[in-house]
Design an enzyme around this catalytic site. Structure first.
Site, PDB file in Angstrom:
ATOM      1  N   PRO A 163      47.575  70.393  81.087  1.00  0.00           N
ATOM      2  CA  PRO A 163      47.709  69.766  79.773  1.00  0.00           C
ATOM      3  C   PRO A 163      47.145  68.343  79.873  1.00  0.00           C
ATOM      4  CG  PRO A 163      49.752  70.848  80.447  1.00  0.00           C
ATOM      5  CD  PRO A 163      48.863  70.785  81.661  1.00  0.00           C
ATOM      6  N   LEU A 164      46.052  68.106  79.193  1.00  0.00           N
ATOM      7  CA  LEU A 164      45.301  66.873  79.425  1.00  0.00           C
ATOM      8  C   LEU A 164      46.149  65.635  79.147  1.00  0.00           C
ATOM      9  CD1 LEU A 164      41.943  68.101  77.889  1.00  0.00           C
ATOM     10  CD2 LEU A 164      42.484  67.810  80.310  1.00  0.00           C
ATOM     11  N   ASN A 190      31.459  61.598  81.342  1.00  0.00           N
ATOM     12  CA  ASN A 190      30.278  62.470  81.265  1.00  0.00           C
ATOM     13  C   ASN A 190      29.886  62.814  79.831  1.00  0.00           C
ATOM     14  OD1 ASN A 190      32.070  64.442  80.423  1.00  0.00           O
ATOM     15  ND2 ASN A 190      32.100  65.522  82.386  1.00  0.00           N
ATOM     16  N   HIS A 241      36.258  76.248  85.871  1.00  0.00           N
ATOM     17  CA  HIS A 241      35.517  75.092  85.361  1.00  0.00           C
ATOM     18  C   HIS A 241      34.687  74.447  86.470  1.00  0.00           C
ATOM     19  CE1 HIS A 241      38.952  75.789  82.740  1.00  0.00           C
ATOM     20  NE2 HIS A 241      38.306  75.158  81.778  1.00  0.00           N
ATOM     21  N   HIS A 278      65.926  62.440  61.270  1.00  0.00           N
ATOM     22  CA  HIS A 278      66.501  62.075  62.560  1.00  0.00           C
ATOM     23  C   HIS A 278      67.535  63.090  63.053  1.00  0.00           C
ATOM     24  CE1 HIS A 278      64.492  58.376  61.770  1.00  0.00           C
ATOM     25  NE2 HIS A 278      65.098  57.696  62.732  1.00  0.00           N
ATOM     26  N   GLU A 336      57.952  57.965  73.747  1.00  0.00           N
ATOM     27  CA  GLU A 336      58.775  59.050  74.291  1.00  0.00           C
ATOM     28  C   GLU A 336      57.980  59.944  75.241  1.00  0.00           C
ATOM     29  OE1 GLU A 336      58.409  58.388  71.033  1.00  0.00           O
ATOM     30  OE2 GLU A 336      60.347  57.553  70.472  1.00  0.00           O
ATOM     31  N   HIS A 392      41.772  71.014  84.722  1.00  0.00           N
ATOM     32  CA  HIS A 392      40.846  72.157  84.658  1.00  0.00           C
ATOM     33  C   HIS A 392      39.815  72.094  85.780  1.00  0.00           C
ATOM     34  CE1 HIS A 392      39.061  68.936  82.231  1.00  0.00           C
ATOM     35  NE2 HIS A 392      37.893  69.429  82.566  1.00  0.00           N
ATOM     36  N   ARG A 448      76.541  60.930  68.569  1.00  0.00           N
ATOM     37  CA  ARG A 448      76.721  59.549  68.101  1.00  0.00           C
ATOM     38  C   ARG A 448      78.193  59.306  67.799  1.00  0.00           C
ATOM     39  NH1 ARG A 448      76.225  56.984  62.408  1.00  0.00           N
ATOM     40  NH2 ARG A 448      76.124  54.797  62.976  1.00  0.00           N
ATOM     41  N   HIS A 500      30.995  73.338  81.339  1.00  0.00           N
ATOM     42  CA  HIS A 500      32.399  72.904  81.353  1.00  0.00           C
ATOM     43  C   HIS A 500      33.354  73.963  81.900  1.00  0.00           C
ATOM     44  CE1 HIS A 500      36.336  71.493  80.001  1.00  0.00           C
ATOM     45  NE2 HIS A 500      36.500  72.733  79.568  1.00  0.00           N
TER      46      HIS A 500
HETATM   47  C1  LIG Z   1      46.640  69.096  75.910  1.00  0.00           C
HETATM   48  C2  LIG Z   1      45.431  69.934  76.103  1.00  0.00           C
HETATM   49  N1  LIG Z   1      44.677  70.255  75.043  1.00  0.00           N
HETATM   50  C3  LIG Z   1      43.596  71.056  75.195  1.00  0.00           C
HETATM   51  C4  LIG Z   1      43.268  71.546  76.419  1.00  0.00           C
HETATM   52  C5  LIG Z   1      42.085  72.494  76.567  1.00  0.00           C
HETATM   53  N2  LIG Z   1      40.984  71.805  77.259  1.00  0.00           N
HETATM   54  C6  LIG Z   1      40.798  71.935  78.566  1.00  0.00           C
HETATM   55  S1  LIG Z   1      39.520  71.013  79.135  1.00  0.00           S
HETATM   56  C7  LIG Z   1      39.196  70.442  77.578  1.00  0.00           C
HETATM   57  C8  LIG Z   1      38.060  69.493  77.356  1.00  0.00           C
HETATM   58  C9  LIG Z   1      38.172  68.361  78.267  1.00  0.00           C
HETATM   59  O1  LIG Z   1      37.036  67.583  78.223  1.00  0.00           O
HETATM   60  P1  LIG Z   1      36.763  66.572  79.396  1.00  0.00           P
HETATM   61  O2  LIG Z   1      38.005  65.902  79.774  1.00  0.00           O
HETATM   62  O3  LIG Z   1      35.604  65.749  78.996  1.00  0.00           O
HETATM   63  O4  LIG Z   1      36.400  67.505  80.623  1.00  0.00           O
HETATM   64  P2  LIG Z   1      34.949  67.961  81.082  1.00  0.00           P
HETATM   65  O5  LIG Z   1      34.350  68.737  79.933  1.00  0.00           O
HETATM   66  O6  LIG Z   1      34.196  66.743  81.385  1.00  0.00           O
HETATM   67  O7  LIG Z   1      35.208  68.832  82.262  1.00  0.00           O
HETATM   68  C10 LIG Z   1      40.083  70.973  76.667  1.00  0.00           C
HETATM   69  C11 LIG Z   1      40.063  70.671  75.226  1.00  0.00           C
HETATM   70  C12 LIG Z   1      44.089  71.176  77.504  1.00  0.00           C
HETATM   71  N3  LIG Z   1      43.856  71.613  78.732  1.00  0.00           N
HETATM   72  N4  LIG Z   1      45.131  70.353  77.325  1.00  0.00           N
END
Ligand SMILES: Cc1ncc(C[n+]2csc(CCOP(=O)(O)OP(=O)(O)O)c2C)c(N)n1
Length: 663
Positions: A119-120, A186, A29, A471, A409, A69, A518, A260
């Site tokens: 994982p975002l 961006n 990326h 639950h 959580e 990324h 429990r 990207h």
């Molecule tokens: C939880 C999760 N869902 C989906 C992805 C796949 N993914 C990686 S980057 C991205 C887009 C992110 O967009 P942005 O944060 O705007 O990054 P940019 O395009 O500006 O680099 C996605 C959907 C991920 N890494 N984590």
């Protein structure tokens, strides 16, 4: 003072390392590093307190790349500033098997990577734990030893993820004013413009959650520096919305989703070289620019040596305690304290729920181990996570040991990881086991990172009764056991609970989940054993009266059922042994000889667990008998539910006898 030209060339060094590494790997990326290079350059040359030659210096500022990324941004910075393990060769081997430059930053692969991201939203949510950890440690050890910032770079994706709201609300509530987040604003994600899916006013959202937030031009070094300076003097956490252009400098792809997540291609890179007037070949940094970066990397040497001086001069007990805690070592009397407690339990034989046993164990542990930080996602009274030592952490008092995470959580689990990664603390947090689903992404990352986060999951089966199938966890034990490097404990009584807690606290590189009931359970370990039997993962709890015809494996609350079935079978002349299996993962690590002996060779093997069968066949074989759940639970009393689903001593004995008679 860095001139604008110098700043630009330093930022361009990041851009080209990223572009060229992604191009060589033909994967990765480039867009984020190109867009955020100015922010990173200002932060790493003017503000961040760090020392590449001492990457583990406890009072360093933390930098967390939540938008994982964009890993080449971090790798470029680590290389340029002089982290010794981030060689140019590593950069050239970006994303290749065995290199430190994994696709996304992985904790433990290279120094300077504070947490695993990708994982975002995770990095942002971890950062709440980092920033809280800093405040807790500051309260314990004072400004001289602990006084640093947590900086985060988050993208649109991080802010769209739900966990971001949990994280920012918690950080705002706790007034973590040393947490500073840059948002790479961006307006581009993978599918195209962010407006395809989101029109949130992010600045207003952060403000509503108790943050300072403002917009800046994320390519203007002065504006960036000004915003950071203001953030460092804020009484709230700060979000700086930095307007940037993804893939900045790429002639046709800049500002589009084409920049990207794929290599830019030779033409775009050639165009960028022209645009930035950068004539160095790939992976070569002009000597004056590399020098400038290396000089920046030495910018905190004095701060570090001053800090070392203060540590050397600290009171010997304080210094020793600080160093012990940072090394992750337990107080030397810990084992003895647990042994004494186990002795008492075997004598007292309490009949309590294992969630209560857990509280009792924690009362002992929290008394002996001052670095534990407890918490719950709004189920404190149900999870039994609070003890006499753990009073509430508040914005006015970080010197306490309990976090009310709220009904968050996922945010809690991510914050636990941040607290753990910060160092000096052992963090645990509770919820209902069914809601481990909500925490699981962070539980998995704890396992991937190999860190000591501890998850307390109570109400671990249909035994919770009337709350019903929404639950009642059914597949959760199997699902959590499926995570590599995750110790899932399901103790059967107060003694096993103490043992499982002991292992969780002592295991530095594997996170633990404690599955707790429990309902009340009798003490089955009535004879004191100095050895931690649970550490073997499974062990013979009750021997057969003769050569075993039946072996019953069970966990937690179903040990009582298994012992009842054993009584019936023995009465009917079928020698039966019971093996308690508090932890699959640990049993799998035992020697073949121990495993073979423990599994034994009784003709009938049976497992009893109020969850699904998945995972049990490796103990009982595909022809073994499984007494447990085959679908979702139901709402009713515990007295009704166990017979309703056929999980009783009588049903188990009957199934074994039917099989014995058919042989
Ligand atoms: C939880 C999760 N869902 C989906 C992805 C796949 N993914 C990686 S980057 C991205 C887009 C992110 O967009 P942005 O944060 O705007 O990054 P940019 O395009 O500006 O680099 C996605 C959907 C991920 N890494 N984590």
């Amino acid at each position: 003072m860095t001139s604008r030209e110098q700043h630009d060339r330093m930022a361009n060094a990041i851009r080209f390392l990223a572009m060229d590494a992604v191009e060589k790997a033909q994967s990765g990326h480039p867009g984020l590093p190109m867009g955020c290079a100015d922010i990173a350059t200002v932060l790493f040359t003017k503000f961040l307190k760090y020392d590449p030659k001492n990457p583990h210096w406890p009072d360093r500022d933390r930098f967390i790349l939540s938008a994982g990324h964009g890993s080449m941004l971090l790798y470029s910075l680590l290389h340029l500033t002089g982290y010794e393990d981030m060689t140019i060769d590593q950069i050239k081997h970006f994303r290749q098997l065995g290199s430190k430059t994994a696709g996304h930053p992985e904790y433990g692969h290279a120094t300077g990577i504070e947490t695993t991201t990708g994982p975002l939203g995770q990095g942002l949510a971890n950062s709440v734990g980092f920033a809280l950890g800093e405040r807790i440690m500051n309260a314990a050890f004072g400004n001289d030893l602990v006084n640093h910032y947590t900086y985060v770079l988050a993208g649109d994706g991080c802010l769209m993820e739900g966990v971001s709201q949990e994280a920012i609300a918690l950080a705002g509530h706790l007034k973590l004013n040393k947490l500073i987040v840059f948002w790479d604003n961006n307006n581009i994600s993978i599918d195209g413009p962010v407006s395809l899916a989101d029109n949130t006013d992010q600045v207003a959202r952060f403000q509503a959650s108790g943050w300072n937030a403002s917009h800046i031009d994320g390519t203007d070094p002065e504006a960036i520096a000004y915003a950071i300076e203001a953030a460092r003097h804020s009484d709230k956490p700060t979000m700086i919305a930095c307007k940037t252009t993804i893939g900045f400098g790429a002639p046709t792809k800049a500002g589009t989703n084409k920049a990207h997540g794929s290599p830019l291609g030779a033409d775009e890179i050639a165009g960028a070289r022209k645009f930035f007037n950068w004539d160095s070949p790939p992976f070569e940094i002009p000597a004056d620019i590399l020098d400038a970066w290396r000089t920046a990397g030495k910018g905190s040497v004095k701060a570090r040596t001053d800090w070392e001086g203060r540590l050397a001069k600290a009171k010997p007990e304080l210094k020793a305690e600080f160093e012990r805690r940072l090394a992750g070592k337990l107080p030397s009397n810990f084992d003895a304290v647990i042994a004494d407690y186990k002795k008492k339990l075997s004598a007292d034989k309490p009949k309590v729920a294992t969630r209560k046993s857990s509280e009792m164990a924690l009362e002992v542990i929290n008394g002996a181990v001052p670095e534990t930080i407890g918490g719950s996602a709004d189920l404190t009274g149900s999870n039994n996570t609070k003890t006499s030592q753990t009073k509430n952490i508040t914005p006015d008092d970080y010197g306490q040991r309990y976090v009310h995470y709220g009904i968050r959580e996922h945010g809690m689990a991510a914050a636990l990881n941040g607290l753990t990664l910060h160092g000096g603390l052992i963090a645990y947090g509770g919820t209902f086991m069914c809601f481990s689903d909500y925490a699981r992404p962070s539980m998995r990352l704890a396992s991937l990172m190999g860190i000591r986060s501890i998850f307390v999951m109570t109400h671990d089966s249909i035994g919770l009764g009337e709350d019903g199938p929404t639950h009642q966890p059914v597949e959760h034990l199997a699902a959590l056991r499926a995570i590599p490097n995750h110790n899932v404990f399901r103790p059967a009584d107060a003694v096993e609970t103490a043992e499982c807690w002991q292992i969780a606290i002592e295991t530095e590189k594997t996170p633990s989940t404690l599955a707790l009931t429990r309902q009340n359970l009798p003490t089955v370990r009535t004879e004191f054993s100095a050895k931690n039997l649970s550490s073997q993962g499974a062990y013979e709890l009750a021997a057969a009266s003769g050569e075993a015809a039946v072996t019953i494996f069970a966990t937690g609350s179903e040990i009582e059922v298994a012992l009842g079935a054993r009584d019936l079978l023995e009465k009917h002349g079928h020698p039966t042994r019971v093996v308690s299996v508090p932890c699959f993962e640990l049993f799998d690590q035992q020697s073949d000889a121990y495993r073979t002996k423990t599994i034994g060779n009784a003709p009938i093997k049976m497992a009893i667990e109020a969850g699904i069968r998945q995972g049990w066949d490796h103990l009982i074989g595909s022809d073994g008998i499984f007494i447990g759940m085959h679908g979702f639970g139901a709402s009713g009393t515990i007295e009704q539910l166990y017979p309703h689903f056929g999980i009783t001593a009588e049903a188990a004995a009957k199934a074994a006898e039917a099989r014995l008679h058919s042989k």
